[in-house]
Design a protein around this motif. Sequence first.
Motif, PDB file in Angstrom:
ATOM      1  N   LEU A  33       0.822  -1.066   0.000  1.00  0.00           N
ATOM      2  CA  LEU A  33       0.069   0.067   0.179  1.00  0.00           C
ATOM      3  C   LEU A  33       0.749   1.307   0.112  1.00  0.00           C
ATOM      4  O   LEU A  33       0.567   2.271  -0.640  1.00  0.00           O
ATOM      5  N   MET A  34       2.022   0.963   0.648  1.00  0.00           N
ATOM      6  CA  MET A  34       2.959   2.323   0.679  1.00  0.00           C
ATOM      7  C   MET A  34       3.444   2.427  -0.572  1.00  0.00           C
ATOM      8  O   MET A  34       3.646   3.621  -1.207  1.00  0.00           O
ATOM      9  N   LEU A  35       3.662   1.357  -1.200  1.00  0.00           N
ATOM     10  CA  LEU A  35       4.406   1.463  -2.716  1.00  0.00           C
ATOM     11  C   LEU A  35       3.293   2.074  -3.594  1.00  0.00           C
ATOM     12  O   LEU A  35       3.726   2.820  -4.480  1.00  0.00           O
ATOM     13  N   ALA A  36       2.092   1.748  -3.497  1.00  0.00           N
ATOM     14  CA  ALA A  36       0.987   1.985  -4.398  1.00  0.00           C
ATOM     15  C   ALA A  36       0.446   3.412  -4.252  1.00  0.00           C
ATOM     16  O   ALA A  36      -0.052   4.023  -5.247  1.00  0.00           O
ATOM     17  N   LEU A  37       0.528   3.843  -2.846  1.00  0.00           N
ATOM     18  CA  LEU A  37      -0.156   5.212  -2.738  1.00  0.00           C
ATOM     19  C   LEU A  37       0.800   6.314  -2.229  1.00  0.00           C
ATOM     20  O   LEU A  37       0.400   7.648  -2.385  1.00  0.00           O
ATOM     21  N   GLY A  38       2.199   6.086  -1.705  1.00  0.00           N
ATOM     22  CA  GLY A  38       2.739   7.098  -1.100  1.00  0.00           C
ATOM     23  C   GLY A  38       3.678   7.744  -2.275  1.00  0.00           C
ATOM     24  O   GLY A  38       3.936   7.289  -3.305  1.00  0.00           O
TER      25      GLY A  38
END
Length: 224
Positions: A33-38
Amino acid sequence: MNYTMVRRLIGKDWYFNRAALGAYVGVGIASLLMLALGGETAFFAGSVLLITALIAVGIHLVMVTVVYERTNQTLAFVMTLPIDAREYTTAKVVANLAIFGLAWTTLFVGTAAVIAGRGAIPDGLIPYSATILGEIFAAYCLILAVAIVSESTNWTIGAIVLGNLMVQAVMFIVGNVPAVAADLKTNVVVWREPIVAVLGIELAVAVLAIASTFYLQSRKTDFV
C-alpha cells in the motif's frame, strides 16, 4: 510412506504458524500500500519493509519449525511416532515451502501488480524486483536446508547471515549492470540476459538446496 502422519505433521506446523503468517503477510500488504499510494519516501520505506517482511517470515518459520524443535526436545518426541527420517524430512520441507510459498507468492504477485498498475512507477522495475524476491526465496531454501541437516542454531544463523548478504549482493550487482539500470527508468519490461541468468542461478540454488536436504538426511544414522 506414512502419509497420514506426514499430513498431521504438516498440519501441526500450519496450525502453530498461522497467526505469524497472517501477521507477516499483513505487514507485506501494508508495504505494498505504501508503494501504491505514497511518494518517493514512502516508496523507499515500503520497499525496505516488503523485503524485511519476507526475510522475517522465512527466518521465523525455520527457527520455530526446525531449530526450536531440536533445542526444545520436540524432535525426540516426534521421532517416537510411527514415522522415519525420510517422512519427517518430507513433512518439514513441504510444510515450510507451502507456508513460505504462500507468503512469497502473495507478495510477489502484489509487487508486480503495484508496479504495473501505478503509472508513477516504471514497469522496468518488474524484472529487477523478480531477481530480488527470487533471491529471497533461494536464500530461504538454503537456510531451511542448513537448519534441517545441521540441526544447529549456530549453523542456521550463519546461513541466515549468508542469505541476507546474497540478497544485498543481487540488489547491488544486478542494479549496476548498465543495460538493466537503464531499463529501471522505463515503462518497458525487458528480461535481459543478466536478469535471466540470475533468475536461473536462484532457481538452481533453491532446487539444489532442497535436493541436498533429502540426500544428506538419507545418509544420517542418528536423528535424535
